[in-house]
Write an enzyme that holds these catalytic residues in place. Structure first.
Site, PDB file in Angstrom:
ATOM      1  N   LYS A 113       2.148 -44.534 -30.201  1.00  0.00           N
ATOM      2  CA  LYS A 113       1.060 -43.555 -30.267  1.00  0.00           C
ATOM      3  C   LYS A 113       1.127 -42.617 -29.075  1.00  0.00           C
ATOM      4  CE  LYS A 113      -2.588 -46.237 -27.975  1.00  0.00           C
ATOM      5  NZ  LYS A 113      -3.022 -45.463 -26.807  1.00  0.00           N
ATOM      6  N   HIS A 134      11.637 -52.308 -22.351  1.00  0.00           N
ATOM      7  CA  HIS A 134      12.316 -51.034 -22.107  1.00  0.00           C
ATOM      8  C   HIS A 134      12.948 -51.001 -20.712  1.00  0.00           C
ATOM      9  CE1 HIS A 134      10.457 -49.794 -25.836  1.00  0.00           C
ATOM     10  NE2 HIS A 134      11.228 -48.725 -25.829  1.00  0.00           N
TER      11      HIS A 134
END
Lengths: 191, 292
Positions: free
Chosen positions: A103, A36
């Site tokens: 999550k 990322h």
């Protein structure tokens, strides 16, 4: 249970609502902290990695190399997504991502990108590395293994009936926001 | 040498692939207690299946096999250097066998050499005692739950928390609220009231070696543990933060003396994949019994 198969259309994504259980089949690419940051800083994806109408999975799997050089996935649960909040919205927009599996949920910037670009957050069960590894039918390829190390590499996984729940939809809905507000209100009554 | 190495590999394997029975039982109770047909219930069902599958396949319960924390109780004269050297070899071998993920990254270069060994990895804490017994406890603590740990300095004006037990209660519950589902709940809290910053966190982690169903011998801490557990489970955060009845499986608290100027409350959060085990070792380093 709603079936999602990659590549996913915007129309399909727009039909999903917070709380919908889904079952994912097709190709997913893992990507977490190093990937990322790299993409956010303008790094290029390898030509074989096409995220358009596809899924990023926040996951650092355990991979074992077989004698024939192929990979076997022996544990593959989600990692906490919130660390990608500074980057995720831009990456959804730039690469045309339709689903992010992870999550713990993401924040406002990502929620806005989900709404603007047509993407959802798919919450997998944290810690359920064996149940989820069973859904990985094939490890198709790995990218950035040397640069980022095994947990941080991009793994191209073929999955079948991978279970998740929509907890952020493309209409501004976020289960994480709802539960935080409700639990903060309950706590305030008990202080 | 070989027996100790084999024992430590087996300790690592079992810690990574099997939950201790007290944790397993607590998760089964929380599944029975959760409202039927909810996503919280389905999350707990998947957790339950995962526990069975990990044990059967002898593969990690969670892919994040965590920080490797050894605690060794040993007699005077025990060779700690030899133990640490053997532990590093055992960790490297357990990683090759897939019981541990390649999980240790050089913080300056970002390189992961795949061995799980480096500065601070694994950590080994020794404690000498008068008994001839050698026991080794191991916790594997994942990064998701480690990241939601918190340390508060009292007083905390924003939370109206003063330097008393009620202030401690307020900041501990704030930590639960802030963690939501990010630490893979239902979780377990280890808490230390007092100490310096490092000791406070260290003592909070040592609480994870208590069994879930034990009770604190100190009446005030026992009351605090029970109160936090009950209150946290009324907040509706639930498994994975999906909403639901079980937010915590347990709370374990201790206290350390503090300086007059400092009042820290240190909270470590353990995920449901509560990987802790321990062994007693015989004279040759072989496992003679399991502790959990």
């Amino acid at each position: 249970m709603i079936s999602l198969t990659t590549p996913i259309t915007e129309q399909k994504i727009r039909s999903l609502k917070v709380g919908d259980p889904v079952s994912i089949s097709g190709i997913v690419f893992t990507g977490r902290d190093a990937v990322h940051k790299y993409l956010h800083e303008g790094g290029a994806l390898p030509p074989q990695v096409n995220l358009r109408d596809g899924i990023i999975y926040h996951c650092g799997p355990v991979m074992m190399k077989e004698v024939d050089g192929s990979w076997r996935c022996t544990a593959a649960g989600p990692t906490t997504s919130i660390r990608e909040e500074p980057y995720q919205g831009d990456i959804i927009h730039k690469f045309g991502v339709r689903g992010v599996i992870g999550k713990g949920g993401l924040g406002e910037k990502t929620l806005a990108a989900c709404k603007a670009d047509g993407c959802v957050y798919l919450h997998a069960i944290g810690g359920a590395a064996q149940v989820l590894a069973e859904c990985v039918k094939k490890v198709r390829a790995v990218y950035f293994l040397e640069e980022f190390g095994s947990p941080e590499a991009i793994w191209e996984l073929q999955v079948e009936n991978f279970p998740a729940v929509v907890t952020m939809d493309s209409h501004g809905g976020s289960l994480h926001k709802e539960v935080f507000a409700a639990s903060a209100a309950e706590l305030a009554k008990r202080l | 040498m070989n027996a100790l190495n084999d024992s430590l590999i087996e300790l690592i394997r079992r810690t990574s692939v099997e939950l201790p029975d007290d944790v397993n039982q607590a998760l089964i109770r929380s599944l029975e207690n959760e409202k039927k047909g909810t996503i919280a219930e389905s999350a707990l069902k998947i957790i339950d299946q995962n526990i069975v599958l990990a044990k059967r396949k002898s593969q990690p319960i969670c892919q994040d096999t965590g920080s490797i924390l050894f605690y060794v109780d040993c007699p005077v004269g025990f060779d700690q250097i030899h133990f640490e050297e053997t532990a590093r070899v055992a960790v490297t071998e357990a990683t090759k066998k897939g019981y541990l993920r390649q999980n240790s990254v050089d913080s300056l270069t970002g390189k992961n050499d795949g061995t799980n060994v480096g500065p601070g990895a694994p950590t080994v804490h020794f404690h000498q005692h008068r008994s001839p017994e050698v026991s080794v406890r191991l916790a594997l603590k994942g990064g998701g739950c480690e990241n939601v740990g918190a340390q508060y300095s009292l007083p905390n004006e924003k939370l109206h928390a003063n330097r008393d037990l009620d202030g401690c209660r307020k900041v501990i519950l704030d930590a639960v609220l802030q963690a939501q589902g990010k630490g893979c709940g239902p979780g377990i809290l280890g808490v230390c009231i007092g100490g310096d910053r490092a000791t406070g966190y260290e003592f909070s982690k040592q609480q994870f070696f208590r069994k879930l169903d034990d009770r604190n011998p100190n009446a005030e801490l026992d009351a605090l543990e029970q109160d936090i557990l009950k209150t946290a489970n009324e907040l509706g955060i639930g498994p994975m933060g999906f909403g639901g009845k079980t937010t915590l499986l347990g709370v374990k608290a201790t206290a350390a003396n503090r300086l007059p100027a400092s009042f820290f409350v240190s909270i470590s959060y353990m995920c449901w994949a509560y990987r802790r085990q321990g062994v007693r070792l015989g004279g040759a380093g072989e496992i003679t019994s399991w502790l959990y």
